[in-house]
Design a protein around this motif. Structure first.
Motif, PDB file in Angstrom:
ATOM      1  N   ASN A   1     -44.471-129.912 -32.536  1.00  0.00           N
ATOM      2  CA  ASN A   1     -44.241-129.630 -31.056  1.00  0.00           C
ATOM      3  C   ASN A   1     -45.466-129.932 -30.112  1.00  0.00           C
ATOM      4  O   ASN A   1     -45.035-130.589 -29.220  1.00  0.00           O
ATOM      5  N   VAL A   2     -46.749-129.928 -30.704  1.00  0.00           N
ATOM      6  CA  VAL A   2     -47.763-130.121 -29.760  1.00  0.00           C
ATOM      7  C   VAL A   2     -47.795-131.680 -29.846  1.00  0.00           C
ATOM      8  O   VAL A   2     -48.247-132.228 -28.869  1.00  0.00           O
ATOM      9  N   ALA A   3     -47.725-132.144 -30.793  1.00  0.00           N
ATOM     10  CA  ALA A   3     -47.750-133.817 -30.833  1.00  0.00           C
ATOM     11  C   ALA A   3     -46.767-134.294 -30.030  1.00  0.00           C
ATOM     12  O   ALA A   3     -46.979-135.455 -29.443  1.00  0.00           O
ATOM     13  N   ASN A   4     -45.595-133.772 -29.949  1.00  0.00           N
ATOM     14  CA  ASN A   4     -44.505-134.405 -28.936  1.00  0.00           C
ATOM     15  C   ASN A   4     -44.617-133.784 -27.731  1.00  0.00           C
ATOM     16  O   ASN A   4     -43.458-133.665 -27.001  1.00  0.00           O
ATOM     17  N   ALA A   5     -45.443-133.293 -27.252  1.00  0.00           N
ATOM     18  CA  ALA A   5     -45.766-132.331 -26.002  1.00  0.00           C
ATOM     19  C   ALA A   5     -45.331-133.333 -24.746  1.00  0.00           C
ATOM     20  O   ALA A   5     -44.863-133.031 -23.597  1.00  0.00           O
ATOM     21  N   ASP A   6     -45.531-134.720 -25.061  1.00  0.00           N
ATOM     22  CA  ASP A   6     -45.394-135.554 -23.656  1.00  0.00           C
ATOM     23  C   ASP A   6     -44.042-136.377 -23.878  1.00  0.00           C
ATOM     24  O   ASP A   6     -43.777-137.626 -23.086  1.00  0.00           O
ATOM     25  N   MET A   7     -43.549-136.342 -24.971  1.00  0.00           N
ATOM     26  CA  MET A   7     -42.126-137.401 -25.298  1.00  0.00           C
ATOM     27  C   MET A   7     -40.995-136.585 -24.370  1.00  0.00           C
ATOM     28  O   MET A   7     -40.664-135.448 -24.515  1.00  0.00           O
ATOM     29  N   PRO A   8     -40.414-137.752 -23.644  1.00  0.00           N
ATOM     30  CA  PRO A   8     -39.446-137.049 -22.863  1.00  0.00           C
ATOM     31  C   PRO A   8     -38.144-136.852 -23.644  1.00  0.00           C
ATOM     32  O   PRO A   8     -37.600-137.160 -24.642  1.00  0.00           O
ATOM     33  N   GLY A   9     -37.310-135.595 -23.138  1.00  0.00           N
ATOM     34  CA  GLY A   9     -36.431-134.957 -23.928  1.00  0.00           C
ATOM     35  C   GLY A   9     -36.539-134.174 -25.087  1.00  0.00           C
ATOM     36  O   GLY A   9     -35.729-133.863 -25.747  1.00  0.00           O
ATOM     37  N   PHE A  10     -37.900-133.793 -25.493  1.00  0.00           N
ATOM     38  CA  PHE A  10     -38.212-133.415 -26.879  1.00  0.00           C
ATOM     39  C   PHE A  10     -38.164-131.750 -26.580  1.00  0.00           C
ATOM     40  O   PHE A  10     -38.623-131.125 -25.545  1.00  0.00           O
ATOM     41  N   ARG A  11     -37.251-131.051 -27.414  1.00  0.00           N
ATOM     42  CA  ARG A  11     -37.124-129.724 -27.466  1.00  0.00           C
ATOM     43  C   ARG A  11     -38.093-128.974 -28.585  1.00  0.00           C
ATOM     44  O   ARG A  11     -37.771-129.636 -29.810  1.00  0.00           O
ATOM     45  N   PRO A  12     -38.833-128.104 -28.382  1.00  0.00           N
ATOM     46  CA  PRO A  12     -39.620-127.471 -29.396  1.00  0.00           C
ATOM     47  C   PRO A  12     -39.004-126.749 -30.471  1.00  0.00           C
ATOM     48  O   PRO A  12     -37.748-126.319 -30.050  1.00  0.00           O
TER      49      PRO A  12
END
Length: 133
Positions: free
Chosen positions: A29-40
């Motif tokens: 989740n932290v690694a994808n904090a800047d990915m558009p559309g990512f849901r934790p």
């Protein structure tokens, strides 16, 4: 039956494995904090049977090997997308709240350390009880 097959030790091992898996999802989740559309995502809370130490609950289909495909709509066993409140989602559609993720990481680390400590002390107590110190 081996000494390490006792239900209390099985429960502690399961708790440590659950904590380890949860830390992996939190890191994702932290690694994808800047990915558009990512849901934790987060793991469903662990529930254990007191008698056997086995996890309780209907998980449905399970991935029993790394090559297995996850069931439709599910990213892995016991994972679920956390519903972010409307004001927590950024304009890019990303719903990761870093403060929440860091709080979860700290809680999970404390849970793991507690389970590991209890496991170690239980084994020490068993060794003393059988006369091998």
């Amino acid at each position: 039956m081996a000494i390490t097959d006792l239900p209390v030790l099985a429960m502690l091992r399961t708790r440590m494995q659950w904590s380890q898996a949860r830390q992996g999802l939190i890191a994702e989740n932290v690694a994808n904090a800047d990915m558009p559309g990512f849901r934790p995502r987060d793991l469903a809370e662990l529930r254990l049977d007191r008698a056997t130490g086995a996890p309780v609950g209907g998980t449905g289909l399970a991935m029993t090997a790394p090559g297995h495909m996850a069931p439709a709509g599910q990213a892995g066993p016991g994972t679920e997308a956390r519903r972010a409140k409307g004001f927590e989602i950024r304009p890019s559609g990303n719903g990761v709240n870093l403060e929440d993720e860091m709080m979860k990481a700290g809680d999970t680390q404390a849970d793991y350390q507690l389970a590991a400590s209890l496991y170690q002390h239980s084994l020490t107590t068993l060794r003393i009880a059988i006369g091998k110190s």
